[in-house]
Design a protein around this motif. Structure first.
Motif, short mmCIF file in Angstrom:
data_model
loop_
_atom_site.label_atom_id
_atom_site.label_comp_id
_atom_site.label_asym_id
_atom_site.label_seq_id
_atom_site.Cartn_x
_atom_site.Cartn_y
_atom_site.Cartn_z
N GLY A 212 13.50 8.06 -14.66
CA GLY A 212 12.05 7.98 -14.52
C GLY A 212 11.36 7.00 -15.44
N VAL A 213 11.97 5.83 -15.64
CA VAL A 213 11.35 4.81 -16.48
C VAL A 213 10.28 4.09 -15.65
N GLU A 214 9.05 4.07 -16.15
CA GLU A 214 7.96 3.44 -15.40
C GLU A 214 8.19 1.93 -15.30
N ILE A 215 7.80 1.36 -14.16
CA ILE A 215 8.10 -0.04 -13.89
C ILE A 215 7.39 -1.00 -14.84
N GLU A 216 6.33 -0.54 -15.50
CA GLU A 216 5.62 -1.42 -16.43
C GLU A 216 6.48 -1.76 -17.65
N PHE A 217 7.56 -0.99 -17.86
CA PHE A 217 8.43 -1.24 -19.00
C PHE A 217 9.67 -2.04 -18.59
N LEU A 218 9.68 -2.54 -17.36
CA LEU A 218 10.84 -3.27 -16.85
C LEU A 218 10.47 -4.70 -16.49
N GLN A 219 11.42 -5.58 -16.66
CA GLN A 219 11.20 -7.01 -16.41
C GLN A 219 12.18 -7.50 -15.35
N GLU A 220 11.67 -8.23 -14.36
CA GLU A 220 12.53 -8.83 -13.36
C GLU A 220 13.30 -9.99 -13.99
N LEU A 221 14.61 -10.02 -13.76
CA LEU A 221 15.46 -11.07 -14.31
C LEU A 221 15.85 -12.11 -13.27
N ASP B 51 0.81 -1.22 0.00
CA ASP B 51 0.00 0.00 0.00
C ASP B 51 0.84 1.27 0.00
N GLU B 52 2.14 1.11 0.32
CA GLU B 52 2.99 2.28 0.45
C GLU B 52 3.97 2.41 -0.72
N LYS B 53 4.39 1.29 -1.25
CA LYS B 53 5.46 1.30 -2.24
C LYS B 53 5.21 0.21 -3.25
N ASP B 54 4.93 0.61 -4.48
CA ASP B 54 4.58 -0.36 -5.51
C ASP B 54 5.79 -0.85 -6.30
N ASN B 55 6.93 -0.19 -6.14
CA ASN B 55 8.10 -0.53 -6.93
C ASN B 55 8.73 -1.83 -6.43
N PRO B 56 8.79 -2.87 -7.27
CA PRO B 56 9.32 -4.16 -6.83
C PRO B 56 10.84 -4.26 -6.95
N PHE B 57 11.47 -3.23 -7.53
CA PHE B 57 12.90 -3.32 -7.80
C PHE B 57 13.72 -2.68 -6.68
N GLU B 58 15.04 -2.89 -6.73
CA GLU B 58 15.91 -2.33 -5.70
C GLU B 58 17.19 -1.83 -6.34
N ASN C 143 6.91 4.47 -8.51
CA ASN C 143 6.52 3.73 -9.71
C ASN C 143 7.52 3.82 -10.85
N THR C 144 8.70 4.40 -10.60
CA THR C 144 9.69 4.53 -11.67
C THR C 144 11.08 4.15 -11.18
N CYS C 145 11.97 3.93 -12.14
CA CYS C 145 13.37 3.63 -11.84
C CYS C 145 14.28 4.48 -12.72
N ASP C 146 15.39 4.90 -12.16
CA ASP C 146 16.47 5.47 -12.96
C ASP C 146 17.38 4.31 -13.35
N LEU C 147 17.85 4.30 -14.59
CA LEU C 147 18.59 3.15 -15.10
C LEU C 147 19.91 3.56 -15.74
N GLN C 148 20.85 2.62 -15.70
CA GLN C 148 22.10 2.75 -16.44
C GLN C 148 22.18 1.58 -17.41
N THR C 149 22.08 1.88 -18.71
CA THR C 149 22.23 0.84 -19.72
C THR C 149 23.69 0.81 -20.16
N TRP C 150 23.98 0.02 -21.17
CA TRP C 150 25.37 -0.12 -21.60
C TRP C 150 25.94 1.19 -22.15
N ASP C 151 25.06 2.10 -22.62
CA ASP C 151 25.57 3.31 -23.26
C ASP C 151 24.95 4.62 -22.79
N THR C 152 23.95 4.56 -21.91
CA THR C 152 23.30 5.81 -21.52
C THR C 152 22.58 5.68 -20.19
N GLU C 153 22.20 6.82 -19.60
CA GLU C 153 21.41 6.85 -18.38
C GLU C 153 19.97 7.22 -18.72
N LEU C 154 19.04 6.54 -18.11
CA LEU C 154 17.62 6.81 -18.33
C LEU C 154 16.98 7.17 -17.00
#
Length: 279
Positions: free
Chosen positions: A209-218, A158-165, A196-207
């Motif tokens: 406020g990416v919404e969690i619906e566009f992310l997949q748990e590995l 109820d407080e935090k919907d983001n499943p990532f860390e 509901n969002t994550c900041d990300l570091q990909t192989w070539d750039t920083e992203l």
């Protein structure tokens, strides 16, 4: 052993009991009582060292005892201990959580920092509750990171919907998001969190406020995440150097989309070749 007559000859047959069968089939070798006691003593030393390291790092950081040789705690950690500032922060938080659990007399205690990492988002009193629930799910044994993470997710639904860390490696699913064009299938390291969002570091750039619906748990382990972080470090160093040719960029782009936490021998050789050419 018993004797069996066959064709006028006596053949001696050895009878193997069920207990002997189990010993023959088992790849393990039993320990003596003395050896078992020594094993348990040494295991306690190793486990204790993890939490002691966290408390020591906290003192080094808070008192800035690195300032005679380094200008930042991050550089100090990398050059002195060979790991990132983030890893040090994990150890520090883990040590404080362990101290909290021992102070509250939890009978079953964690053995690694990774097991308790999800508890870091909870208040101290809730950490004890969550750990107790996780132990119960694990049938009275030390729970895995996955069990603890699930318990924390349920407690904070109820407080935090983001499943990532922080530090977790996730997969990007661009779907119809124009901001993620060209990033579908890429791995990314979580560097920041909101509800509901994550900041990300990909192989070539920083992203950002990416919404969690566009992310997949590995479901990568801690070691898997560290492997990808090291891979990113190697790729990042190459991109900061000389201007790369198209072929070299193609190799790095390929490695930025691997769907496993390791390189194949061929991929490793390709990366080493690029590193050799570009220094």
């Amino acid at each position: 052993m018993f004797a069996q007559s066959q064709g006028g000859q006596t053949i001696y047959v050895e009878v193997v009991s069920d207990e002997q069968h189990s010993q023959i089939d088992s790849p393990f070798q039993p320990l003596t009582e003395v050896e078992l006691a020594e094993k348990q003593r040494l295991e306690a030393v190793v486990i204790g060292a993890v939490w002691a390291a966290g408390k020591a790092l906290q003192q080094l950081r808070d008192q800035k005892l690195y300032r005679d040789t380094h200008t930042s705690f991050e550089r100090y950690c990398r050059e002195q201990f060979g790991h990132s500032r983030q890893k040090s922060d994990y150890l520090i938080v883990g040590a404080n959580i362990y101290e909290n659990l021992t102070t509250n007399r939890c009978e079953i205690l964690p053995t690694t920092e990774f097991q308790v990492r999800p508890l870091g988002v909870l208040e101290t009193k809730d950490q004890v509750v969550a750990w107790g629930k996780a132990v119960e799910i694990a049938n009275g044994k030390v729970p895995t990171h996955r069990i603890v993470k699930q318990v924390v997710r349920e407690m904070t639904r109820d407080e935090k919907d983001n499943p990532f860390e922080l530090g977790e490696v996730v997969g990007i699913m661009s779907l119809d998001n124009p901001d993620l064009k060209g990033k579908n299938g890429c791995w990314a390291i979580v560097t920041g969190l909101s509800k509901n969002t994550c900041d990300l570091q990909t192989w070539d750039t920083e992203l950002e406020g990416v919404e969690i619906e566009f992310l997949q748990e590995l479901e990568y382990t801690e070691e898997d995440c560290q492997t990808i972080q090291k891979l990113h470090g190697r790729i990042s160093r190459l991109q900061k150097g000389s201007e790369l040719e198209g072929t070299a960029k193609g190799v790095l782009r390929l490695l930025g989309k691997i769907e496993r936490p390791y390189l194949t021998p061929l991929e490793e050789e390709m990366l080493k070749l690029v590193e050799k050419v570009y220094g």
